[in-house]
Design a protein around this motif. Structure first.
Motif, PDB file in Angstrom:
ATOM      1  N   ILE A  60       1.103  -1.106  -0.137  1.00  0.00           N
ATOM      2  CA  ILE A  60      -0.318   0.149   0.020  1.00  0.00           C
ATOM      3  C   ILE A  60       0.320   1.130   0.392  1.00  0.00           C
ATOM      4  O   ILE A  60       0.590   1.950  -0.868  1.00  0.00           O
ATOM      5  N   TYR A 189      -7.715  -2.432   1.175  1.00  0.00           N
ATOM      6  CA  TYR A 189      -7.685  -1.043   0.763  1.00  0.00           C
ATOM      7  C   TYR A 189      -9.275  -1.146  -0.548  1.00  0.00           C
ATOM      8  O   TYR A 189      -9.343  -0.010  -0.543  1.00  0.00           O
ATOM      9  N   TYR A 194      -9.442   3.562   2.062  1.00  0.00           N
ATOM     10  CA  TYR A 194      -8.090   3.954   2.523  1.00  0.00           C
ATOM     11  C   TYR A 194      -7.739   3.084   4.087  1.00  0.00           C
ATOM     12  O   TYR A 194      -6.614   3.148   4.173  1.00  0.00           O
TER      13      TYR A 194
END
Length: 467
Positions: A60, A189, A194
């Motif tokens: 991420i 995600y 987020y």
């Protein structure tokens, strides 16, 4: 018995001058808190959580840096390196303090709590420096967890044949976290937004913290184990505890001067650099050579970590065949496995050499842990935290330099040339792994720069090879 031991195990009666426990007054939970099974469970949870969080966050971070902050790949690389920085800073501090103050539980609790807090910081970070701070804190938390966990297992299981099997089992939990992390992180995600991966990681860190709170500090359970042994009639086979020389405590410097320890740490640095080097260059190679998509690359890469599930078997075999011999065999095999990765002409044929490559990691790392513990025991004991701190630092250095070197070599010599270079470096270290301390065979005491290695070796009584 010291006051702190009495406080942690208060129900004690004395018979015949020996401390005995009234086991009827201990419920199942109180007994479990003091059991070896509890230590294994907490150690497995700690390493699983640490690697799962690592695996969730790593895929991420590039998206955060490039898409949210609009920064380049150089900034991403620097952010990745901050993890190793935190790891290197925290590891010796936690190792020395845990040995000096005879506690494993408190550093583990701090590490798990820090992991829970720093992952929340990832979720609320809006600037690059906040991400760097969170990444350094993540590395520092990992340093505390890894170092103390390994020392805790050595405290509880001694340095006998069980330690290799136990550490192999716990490392399998770490491997499972490595595999599951990217999958879980990607799904969270993509479907829940987020912040969801970081909230999930924080919850996991909190669970690890609570698990660490439940156990009694393993370093304070010698009397308990001896009482259990007497109760079960195992008086001829008492728990394997190292007797610590309090008049001459081991320092981290005395461990660094011991070539038996240094040779293993050097080996681990080179091996870790080879494994971490694969991470940035293998996906590029598979993409260019076979036009593989991200899903196919992920499936192929999993074959690297699957063989580490045999670590418990490797730990058992290494005690029978010789831990240093097993490490040496693994180093030779990894030097063979690395060039083989570049030979297949089909994407799915890559699985075979990658499985071989992944198996070598267990053959090297699993025996190295009890081997270092045995060396500390020979030197007087009481420094498991520090020796496993050195192990952790050696690994983190390799993890830091491996990708950087691989990127440079890949640009000038290609994928096959890069693998051959790392293969040559592992092969060069192999003789030192087999021999251990080369200076015991060479009369170098008259040379001041080598004197400490000879002195460090000769001052320790050597084991009879016929035993």
């Amino acid at each position: 018995m010291p006051a702190d031991d009495i406080e942690t195990t208060p129900l004690i009666v004395e018979e015949g001058g020996e401390h005995e426990f009234d086991f009827s007054k201990y419920g199942w939970f109180a007994t479990f808190r003091r059991s070896k099974a509890a230590v294994m469970c907490v150690a497995s949870i700690a390493l699983f959580t640490d690697m799962l969080v690592y695996g969730i966050i790593v895929p991420i971070l590039p998206l955060i840096v490039q898409e949210r902050l609009g920064m380049d790949s150089t900034s991403t690389g620097l952010l990745f390196g901050c993890y190793a920085l935190g790891l290197l800073v925290s590891t010796p501090i936690c190792a020395i303090l845990s040995d000096r103050y005879h506690t494993r539980k408190i550093p583990m609790m701090v590490g798990m709590a820090g992991l829970s807090i720093c992952t929340l910081l990832f979720g609320i970070a809006n600037t690059y420096w906040q991400l760097m701070l969170a990444r350094i804190a993540q590395g520092a938390s990992g340093g505390a967890s890894w170092t103390v966990t390994l020392a805790m297992l050595a405290d509880r299981f001694g340095t006998g044949p069980k330690l290799g099997v136990v550490m192999g089992t716990v490392l399998s939990a770490n491997t499972f976290g490595f595999i599951a992390g990217p999958v879980i992180g990607g799904a969270l995600y993509q479907y829940w937004g987020y912040s969801s991966p970081f909230i999930f990681c924080s919850i996991l860190g909190t669970i690890g913290f609570l698990a660490a709170c439940t156990i009694v500090d393993p370093i304070k359970l010698k009397e308990w184990d001896l009482a259990i042994s007497r109760r079960n009639g195992n008086t001829d086979d008492p728990p394997d505890y190292s007797e610590v020389d309090n008049n001459n405590p081991l320092s981290i410097w005395s461990l660094i001067k011991d070539w038996e320890i240094v040779s293993i740490c050097m080996t681990l640095t080179i091996v870790a650099s080879a494994f971490s080097a694969i991470e940035p260059i293998l996906p590029i190679y598979l993409r260019q050579q076979f036009d593989a998509n991200p899903s196919e690359i992920g499936l192929v890469y999993i074959s690297v970590v699957i063989p580490t599930f045999v670590s418990p078997i490797v730990g058992w075999l290494s005690y029978r065949t010789g831990q240093r011999l097993m490490c040496g065999i693994g180093v030779v095999w990894i030097s063979i496995a690395l060039p083989l990765i570049a030979l297949p002409d089909n994407l799915w044929l890559e699985v075979a050499p990658l499985l071989f490559f992944g198996a070598t990691y267990s053959i090297i790392s699993t025996p190295s842990l009890p081997l270092l513990g045995e060396r500390v025991k020979e030197k007087g004991g009481g420094a498991y935290g520090q020796v496993y701190g050195l192990w952790n630092m050696a690994y983190s250095i390799g993890m830091f330099v491996g990708p950087a070197i691989a990127g440079l070599l890949m640009e000038h010599y290609g994928f096959f040339g890069t693998l051959c270079a790392f293969s040559a470096s592992t092969l060069m270290i192999a003789p030192f792994v087999f021999v251990g301390n080369p200076f015991k065979y060479i009369p170098l005491k008259r040379f001041r720069c080598f004197k400490c290695f000879n002195d460090g070796y000769s001052s320790i009584p050597q084991r009879d090879p016929d035993e």
